[in-house]
Scaffold this motif. Structure first.
Motif, short mmCIF file in Angstrom:
data_model
loop_
_atom_site.label_atom_id
_atom_site.label_comp_id
_atom_site.label_asym_id
_atom_site.label_seq_id
_atom_site.Cartn_x
_atom_site.Cartn_y
_atom_site.Cartn_z
N ILE A 43 -0.15 -30.86 10.62
CA ILE A 43 0.23 -29.63 9.93
C ILE A 43 -0.96 -28.68 9.74
O ILE A 43 -0.79 -27.50 9.48
N TYR A 44 -2.18 -29.19 9.87
CA TYR A 44 -3.38 -28.38 9.66
C TYR A 44 -3.79 -27.64 10.94
O TYR A 44 -3.76 -28.21 12.02
N ARG A 58 -14.28 -28.26 5.98
CA ARG A 58 -13.92 -27.24 6.98
C ARG A 58 -13.53 -27.91 8.30
O ARG A 58 -14.28 -28.71 8.83
N GLY A 59 -12.35 -27.54 8.79
CA GLY A 59 -11.87 -28.01 10.08
C GLY A 59 -10.95 -29.21 9.97
O GLY A 59 -11.11 -30.09 9.13
N ILE A 63 -11.08 -32.77 7.88
CA ILE A 63 -10.02 -33.10 6.93
C ILE A 63 -9.46 -34.49 7.25
O ILE A 63 -9.28 -35.32 6.36
N ALA A 64 -9.21 -34.75 8.54
CA ALA A 64 -8.71 -36.06 8.96
C ALA A 64 -9.72 -37.16 8.59
O ALA A 64 -9.33 -38.22 8.10
N GLY A 126 3.54 -23.26 15.81
CA GLY A 126 4.29 -23.38 14.57
C GLY A 126 3.48 -22.98 13.36
O GLY A 126 2.37 -22.44 13.46
N TRP A 127 4.04 -23.21 12.19
CA TRP A 127 3.38 -22.88 10.93
C TRP A 127 2.33 -23.94 10.63
O TRP A 127 2.63 -25.13 10.58
N LYS A 128 1.09 -23.50 10.43
CA LYS A 128 -0.03 -24.41 10.20
C LYS A 128 -0.75 -24.03 8.90
O LYS A 128 -0.87 -22.85 8.56
#
Length: 135
Positions: A43-44, A58-59, A63-64, A126-128
């Protein structure tokens, strides 16, 4: 014949922003609950910013990495994730501000809950999430 995944992406793209974002949020939570870090973080956006406590990450890869410790042995160690939408605010044709309550319900013990403010951007895929501030 169109593959199922392509049909789902096309349907989500045609949906209203709220429906598409709700679907993306549900899929992210399902990824968390299945112990699938890649699905949870899909989703990011690649250039997303994540803020929690006193940390700014950042990035998408970072995040993962931040969340990786919660995923172990094909599952996750923090409990079942769910989101409850709280507020929506369209900012433009391609940006939506979304506030949701997240809840982590462990197999035993007390659930944790908090709020997240997410800035979504409509992109080709898509929406991110481009900005996530969670508490």
């Amino acid at each position: 014949m169109m593959p199922v995944v392509s049909m789902l992406i096309a349907a989500a793209a045609a949906a209203t922003p709220q429906v598409a974002i709700d679907s993306a949020m549900a899929d992210s939570a399902a990824g968390w609950n299945a112990g699938d870090l890649a699905r949870f973080t899909a989703i990011y956006a690649p250039d997303a910013v994540y803020v929690a406590g006193d940390k700014v990450v950042r990035g998408k890869a970072a995040i993962a990495e931040r969340y990786a410790k919660s995923f172990a042995n094909g599952g996750n160690t923090r409990g079942r994730l769910s989101f409850q939408p709280m507020a929506w605010r369209p900012l433009s044709a391609v940006h939506v501000l979304h506030v949701a309550r997240w809840t982590l319900t462990p197999a035993s013990g007390t659930p944790q809950t908090g709020l997240t403010t997410l800035l979504f951007e409509r992109r080709k895929d898509g929406w991110k999430i481009i900005s996530d501030h969670s508490s």
